[in-house]
Motif scaffolding. Structure first.
Motif, PDB file in Angstrom:
ATOM      1  N   ALA A 182       0.842  -1.199   0.000  1.00  8.55           N
ATOM      2  CA  ALA A 182       0.000   0.000   0.000  1.00  8.55           C
ATOM      3  C   ALA A 182       0.873   1.243   0.000  1.00  8.55           C
ATOM      4  CB  ALA A 182      -0.916  -0.006   1.209  1.00  8.55           C
ATOM      5  N   ARG A 183       0.454   2.226  -0.756  1.00  9.83           N
ATOM      6  CA  ARG A 183       1.167   3.510  -0.836  1.00  9.83           C
ATOM      7  C   ARG A 183       0.733   4.395   0.330  1.00  9.83           C
ATOM      8  NH1 ARG A 183      -0.601   7.913  -5.227  1.00  9.83           N
ATOM      9  NH2 ARG A 183       0.847   9.627  -4.725  1.00  9.83           N
ATOM     10  N   LEU A 184       1.693   5.038   0.981  1.00  9.26           N
ATOM     11  CA  LEU A 184       1.410   5.914   2.114  1.00  9.26           C
ATOM     12  C   LEU A 184       1.542   7.366   1.678  1.00  9.26           C
ATOM     13  CD1 LEU A 184       3.412   4.089   4.951  1.00  9.26           C
ATOM     14  CD2 LEU A 184       1.072   3.666   4.152  1.00  9.26           C
ATOM     15  N   THR A 185       0.542   8.185   2.062  1.00  8.96           N
ATOM     16  CA  THR A 185       0.564   9.607   1.750  1.00  8.96           C
ATOM     17  C   THR A 185       0.198  10.394   2.997  1.00  8.96           C
ATOM     18  OG1 THR A 185      -1.758   9.531   1.014  1.00  8.96           O
ATOM     19  CG2 THR A 185      -0.058   9.232  -0.681  1.00  8.96           C
ATOM     20  N   ALA A 186       0.359  11.708   2.929  1.00 12.37           N
ATOM     21  CA  ALA A 186       0.028  12.583   4.061  1.00 12.37           C
ATOM     22  C   ALA A 186      -0.492  13.900   3.520  1.00 12.37           C
ATOM     23  CB  ALA A 186       1.253  12.821   4.938  1.00 12.37           C
ATOM     24  N   GLY A 187      -1.525  14.435   4.185  1.00 13.96           N
ATOM     25  CA  GLY A 187      -2.073  15.724   3.781  1.00 13.96           C
ATOM     26  C   GLY A 187      -3.580  15.681   3.625  1.00 13.96           C
ATOM     27  N   PRO A 188      -4.213  16.836   3.413  1.00 13.20           N
ATOM     28  CA  PRO A 188      -5.678  16.885   3.281  1.00 13.20           C
ATOM     29  C   PRO A 188      -6.150  16.153   2.040  1.00 13.20           C
ATOM     30  CG  PRO A 188      -4.684  19.004   2.736  1.00 13.20           C
ATOM     31  CD  PRO A 188      -3.592  18.164   3.292  1.00 13.20           C
ATOM     32  N   PRO A 189      -7.346  15.571   2.075  1.00 13.26           N
ATOM     33  CA  PRO A 189      -7.879  14.860   0.903  1.00 13.26           C
ATOM     34  C   PRO A 189      -7.895  15.768  -0.324  1.00 13.26           C
ATOM     35  CG  PRO A 189      -9.241  14.462   2.831  1.00 13.26           C
ATOM     36  CD  PRO A 189      -8.269  15.519   3.220  1.00 13.26           C
ATOM     37  N   GLY A 190      -7.486  15.204  -1.433  1.00  9.87           N
ATOM     38  CA  GLY A 190      -7.418  15.974  -2.670  1.00  9.87           C
ATOM     39  C   GLY A 190      -6.088  16.663  -2.864  1.00  9.87           C
ATOM     40  N   ARG A 241      -7.200   7.304   6.304  1.00 14.80           N
ATOM     41  CA  ARG A 241      -8.196   6.677   5.423  1.00 14.80           C
ATOM     42  C   ARG A 241      -7.480   5.704   4.502  1.00 14.80           C
ATOM     43  NH1 ARG A 241     -13.440   7.632   3.360  1.00 14.80           N
ATOM     44  NH2 ARG A 241     -13.702   6.773   1.271  1.00 14.80           N
ATOM     45  N   ALA A 242      -7.922   4.464   4.519  1.00 16.67           N
ATOM     46  CA  ALA A 242      -7.355   3.408   3.677  1.00 16.67           C
ATOM     47  C   ALA A 242      -8.295   3.164   2.504  1.00 16.67           C
ATOM     48  CB  ALA A 242      -7.160   2.127   4.480  1.00 16.67           C
ATOM     49  N   GLU A 243      -7.826   3.507   1.297  1.00 22.11           N
ATOM     50  CA  GLU A 243      -8.606   3.268   0.080  1.00 22.11           C
ATOM     51  C   GLU A 243      -8.283   1.889  -0.470  1.00 22.11           C
ATOM     52  OE1 GLU A 243     -10.895   5.147  -0.907  1.00 22.11           O
ATOM     53  OE2 GLU A 243     -10.469   7.210  -0.294  1.00 22.11           O
ATOM     54  N   ALA A 274     -16.388  10.071   4.608  1.00 24.41           N
ATOM     55  CA  ALA A 274     -15.685  11.016   5.468  1.00 24.41           C
ATOM     56  C   ALA A 274     -14.179  10.906   5.302  1.00 24.41           C
ATOM     57  CB  ALA A 274     -16.068  10.776   6.923  1.00 24.41           C
ATOM     58  N   CYS A 275     -13.517  12.042   5.368  1.00 27.47           N
ATOM     59  CA  CYS A 275     -12.057  12.108   5.336  1.00 27.47           C
ATOM     60  C   CYS A 275     -11.503  11.694   3.981  1.00 27.47           C
ATOM     61  CB  CYS A 275     -11.462  11.239   6.442  1.00 27.47           C
ATOM     62  SG  CYS A 275      -9.764  11.632   6.871  1.00 27.47           S
ATOM     63  N   GLY A 276     -12.336  11.735   2.931  1.00 25.24           N
ATOM     64  CA  GLY A 276     -11.897  11.354   1.604  1.00 25.24           C
ATOM     65  C   GLY A 276     -12.068  12.478   0.617  1.00 25.24           C
ATOM     66  N   GLY A 277     -11.734  12.204  -0.635  1.00 32.09           N
ATOM     67  CA  GLY A 277     -11.809  13.240  -1.653  1.00 32.09           C
ATOM     68  C   GLY A 277     -13.216  13.735  -1.903  1.00 32.09           C
ATOM     69  N   ARG A 278     -14.229  12.883  -1.778  1.00 30.34           N
ATOM     70  CA  ARG A 278     -15.612  13.288  -2.038  1.00 30.34           C
ATOM     71  C   ARG A 278     -16.224  14.031  -0.866  1.00 30.34           C
ATOM     72  NH1 ARG A 278     -19.153   8.555  -4.503  1.00 30.34           N
ATOM     73  NH2 ARG A 278     -20.537  10.358  -4.664  1.00 30.34           N
ATOM     74  N   ALA A 279     -15.819  13.678   0.347  1.00 27.59           N
ATOM     75  CA  ALA A 279     -16.354  14.341   1.544  1.00 27.59           C
ATOM     76  C   ALA A 279     -15.233  14.452   2.566  1.00 27.59           C
ATOM     77  CB  ALA A 279     -17.537  13.559   2.112  1.00 27.59           C
ATOM     78  N   PRO A 280     -14.406  15.494   2.459  1.00 30.53           N
ATOM     79  CA  PRO A 280     -13.246  15.589   3.345  1.00 30.53           C
ATOM     80  C   PRO A 280     -13.594  15.922   4.789  1.00 30.53           C
ATOM     81  CG  PRO A 280     -13.386  17.510   1.913  1.00 30.53           C
ATOM     82  CD  PRO A 280     -14.419  16.548   1.438  1.00 30.53           C
ATOM     83  N   GLU A 281     -14.843  16.362   5.064  1.00 32.07           N
ATOM     84  CA  GLU A 281     -15.208  16.751   6.422  1.00 32.07           C
ATOM     85  C   GLU A 281     -15.197  15.545   7.362  1.00 32.07           C
ATOM     86  OE1 GLU A 281     -17.301  17.100   3.831  1.00 32.07           O
ATOM     87  OE2 GLU A 281     -16.974  19.203   3.287  1.00 32.07           O
ATOM     88  N   GLY A 290     -23.679  25.605   6.159  1.00 30.51           N
ATOM     89  CA  GLY A 290     -25.008  25.214   6.629  1.00 30.51           C
ATOM     90  C   GLY A 290     -25.253  23.726   6.654  1.00 30.51           C
ATOM     91  N   ARG A 291     -24.380  22.923   6.111  1.00 32.30           N
ATOM     92  CA  ARG A 291     -24.573  21.479   6.132  1.00 32.30           C
ATOM     93  C   ARG A 291     -24.275  20.928   7.520  1.00 32.30           C
ATOM     94  NH1 ARG A 291     -20.800  18.792   2.489  1.00 32.30           N
ATOM     95  NH2 ARG A 291     -19.485  20.652   2.762  1.00 32.30           N
ATOM     96  N   THR A 292     -24.825  19.731   7.782  1.00 36.70           N
ATOM     97  CA  THR A 292     -24.620  19.083   9.075  1.00 36.70           C
ATOM     98  C   THR A 292     -23.793  17.818   8.881  1.00 36.70           C
ATOM     99  OG1 THR A 292     -26.719  19.925   9.920  1.00 36.70           O
ATOM    100  CG2 THR A 292     -25.757  18.048  11.070  1.00 36.70           C
TER     101      THR A 292
END
Length: 653
Positions: free
Chosen positions: A481-489, A544-546, A578-585, A646-648
């Motif tokens: 598995a490739r390891l990365t660091a930083g915010p999604p995207g 997050r493990a993809e 969550a915590c991914g490229g589609r929904a980083p929150e 405004g999202r929850t």
């Protein structure tokens, strides 16, 4: 000759089956199964004993093969009375099975050294063994040093019974009374004289330890060819004489019945041209070593074929056949979501070679990387591993596991990799350990296998590609598995000290995603939170493990307090965005205990969180990204956060 004082000889080792216990008054008969168990357990020691007793004049190769043959023929044909010879060291129960097998080995080894006499029929042990047999090769133990050579010459000057007495004393650790009984039972004419011969060897008991050297080990051998010119002449004569038989066998054989080269594969279900083309070694795709330099793609499809067996058609045929039809005895493993079945067309050959006493073949069909492995000496015990790799790019197609042996891992790296090293993720400031690359194959690297309950280290593979450094971790699958660091995207490679420090507290959490078909794991510090009563600042990290299949992603929210080495898992979830490229929150909480002020609920959200609220067992709210509220031990709460748009967002659970 008087027997030696027991104090003057080395004490029996833990694995030596010798003894000086007196035999029982009445020994029960020894069954064949009991003798077989003793022979299998102590086979290397018995072969060494036979090798020492056999005459050196018979030649090194014949002496080695005869030693193995005598031990393998030492089983009795039926229940046999146990000899009055003890078989284990003092303080242990006697093993009559070993005593019987040892006696039969000594007896036949002494018989093998007797000269042939014309009026009498030769004994079986005096003839060259039919099995085991080796054609075209000479085998002999590894040479020792000057001390071993001197001892070998001294033993060669003794008679067979003298050598047997020396071996029983030095190797079996038997006292002289027991040696005398063994020689008498084995048919030696003068046991006392044999003991006297053994005592005349220079060096005395101090040299017994040399009997454990490789010089006297017929189970650890070197191999050389026989006379090649003579062998060629004999081969031509044999081919000429057998041509008619071969032609007749081909005419009488059933059509379409050739599957001898399929090894451990199952029988074919049907024959069709497309399937046969995919399983033809001659049609395997092989690319140029420089194809990746000009190709529009840089993935597994442009890896060249490497290894010392890329021309071994029989090995490649077995690998393809087992891929299409793995037999019942083939160990098959596949990462989750990997399709089964053989290739649709001729696959790419990535590697075929010998790795750590195994023959290994790596193949790629555009969707999967497949590894076939079999022991070097046979095709029994074959294994087939499949891993899904569709959509792999340059960063994902950098290495494949070739072999795992004794906790170590060897990798085959991409042709664009210029340097390899091992790095302990838990020690971010430590230097990487360089790994030599031989035709793309790395030296063995310690696998990331933490001790139970104590993750002492986590070794990752560091690869350099045209100035870019990447970290990969073996998670028990074919593709690391490739390891990365930083915010999604915007995640980056773990290539600098800052990124390694970010990963260090969470390296051991990789053990939670073993065997999940993981493609990459990203670590992202999404929040910092001041702890109550000014006790420091905690960090919140989301890993997050993809997966290669796109579903089944594993998300861990981890909480790291100042001064602690590892982070604690605060929340985890599977197959969430969550915590991914589609929904980083991401929003997570944990119960934390202050040393002086009791329990608190701590919660934090990622950037863009406007407020955090807890309900249920704890009722509290806070503006901003973090929340700290008093709580009781074991309290439970539901977390929600309102984002700036405004999202929850609900808390990760």
């Amino acid at each position: 000759m008087q027997s030696q004082d027991a104090a003057s000889r080395p004490a029996p080792s833990a694995d030596a089956p010798g003894t000086d216990d007196p035999p029982a008054a009445v020994a029960p008969p020894v069954g064949v199964d009991q003798a077989e168990a003793a022979l299998v357990e102590h086979y290397p020691r018995l072969v060494r004993l036979a090798h020492l007793v056999l005459p050196p004049g018979m030649g090194r190769t014949r002496r080695v093969l005869t030693a193995h043959a005598l031990v393998q023929r030492a089983l009795p044909g039926r229940r046999t009375p146990a000899p009055a010879i003890p078989a284990q060291s003092a303080g242990r129960a006697a093993d009559p099975g070993y005593a019987l097998v040892r006696l039969r080995v000594v007896r036949t080894a002494l018989e093998a050294g007797l000269p042939l006499r014309r009026p009498a029929w030769p004994r079986r042990s005096q003839l060259p063994p039919l099995l085991p047999s080796i054609w075209g090769l000479r085998v002999f133990p590894r040479p020792g040093g000057a001390d071993e050579l001197a001892l070998d010459r001294a033993l060669a000057a003794l008679t067979g019974p003298g050598r047997a007495a020396y071996a029983l004393r030095g190797l079996e650790r038997l006292p002289d009374d027991a040696v005398r009984r063994v020689l008498t039972e084995a048919g030696a004419a003068d046991p006392a004289g044999a003991l006297a011969e053994a005592g005349s060897v220079p060096g005395g008991p101090a040299r017994y330890a040399l009997l454990a050297a490789a010089e006297f080990d017929p189970c650890s051998l070197q191999v050389r060819p026989t006379d090649l010119m003579r062998r060629r002449t004999r081969l031509r004569a044999a081919l000429a004489g057998g041509a008619v038989l071969v032609a007749g066998a081909m005419l009488l054989g059933p059509p379409g019945g050739d599957r001898d080269g399929d090894g451990p594969a199952a029988p074919p279900y049907a024959r069709n041209a497309a399937a046969q083309a995919a399983l033809d070694p001659a049609r395997l795709v092989r690319v140029s070593p420089t194809a990746w330099l000009t190709s529009a793609r840089t993935d597994f499809s442009v890896w060249p074929a490497r290894g010392d067996r890329v021309g071994d058609r029989e090995l490649l045929r077995r690998a393809l056949a087992v891929w299409a039809r793995p037999g019942e005895r083939v160990r098959v493993s596949a990462t989750p979501g990997t399709p089964a079945g053989g290739p649709a067309g001729p696959p790419h050959l990535l590697y075929a070679g010998t790795v750590d006493a195994a023959r290994v073949v790596l193949l790629y069909d555009g969707l999967r990387v497949v590894r076939y492995a079999e022991p070097e000496d046979s095709s029994a015990g074959a294994a087939l591993d499949l891993a899904r790799t569709d959509g792999a790019g340059r960063a994902d197609a950098t290495a494949v596991v070739l072999a795992r042996t004794d906790g170590n891992v060897r990798y085959l790296t991409a042709p664009w990799v210029t340097k390899a090293a091992g790095r302990d993720l838990t020690e971010p400031d430590a230097d990487a350990t360089g790994l030599a690359l031989t035709d793309g194959v790395t030296e063995p690297l310690a696998g990331p296998v933490p001790r139970s309950g104590d993750c002492a280290s986590w070794t990752a593979l560091e690869l350099t590609d045209d100035g870019t450094t990447r970290l990969l971790s073996d998670l028990g699958e074919l593709v690391p598995a490739r390891l990365t660091a930083g915010p999604p995207g915007a995640a980056k490679e773990v290539s600098g000290a800052r990124a390694r420090h970010a990963w260090a507290p969470y390296a051991c959490s990789l053990g939670a995603v073993r065997g999940q078909g993981v493609r990459s794991v990203n670590a992202w510090e999404f929040a910092k939170q001041p702890l109550p009563h000014a006790t420091g600042t905690a960090r919140w990290v989301c890993t997050r493990a993809e997966t290669w299949r796109g579903t089944g992603a594993r998300v861990l929210a981890q909480f790291h307090t100042p001064g602690g080495r590892y982070g604690a898992v605060a929340a985890k979830a599977t197959d969430v965005p969550a915590c991914g490229g589609r929904a980083p929150e991401v929003l997570a909480g944990v119960l934390w205990k202050s040393k002086k002020h009791g329990w608190y609920l701590l919660a934090a959200g990622s950037e863009g969180t406007a407020s955090v609220r807890a309900s249920g067992g704890i009722d509290a709210a806070a503006d901003g990204r973090v929340l700290a509220a008093r709580a009781g031990q074991g309290a439970r709460a539901e977390l929600t956060a309102e984002l700036a748009d405004g999202r929850t967002v609900r808390g990760l659970r």
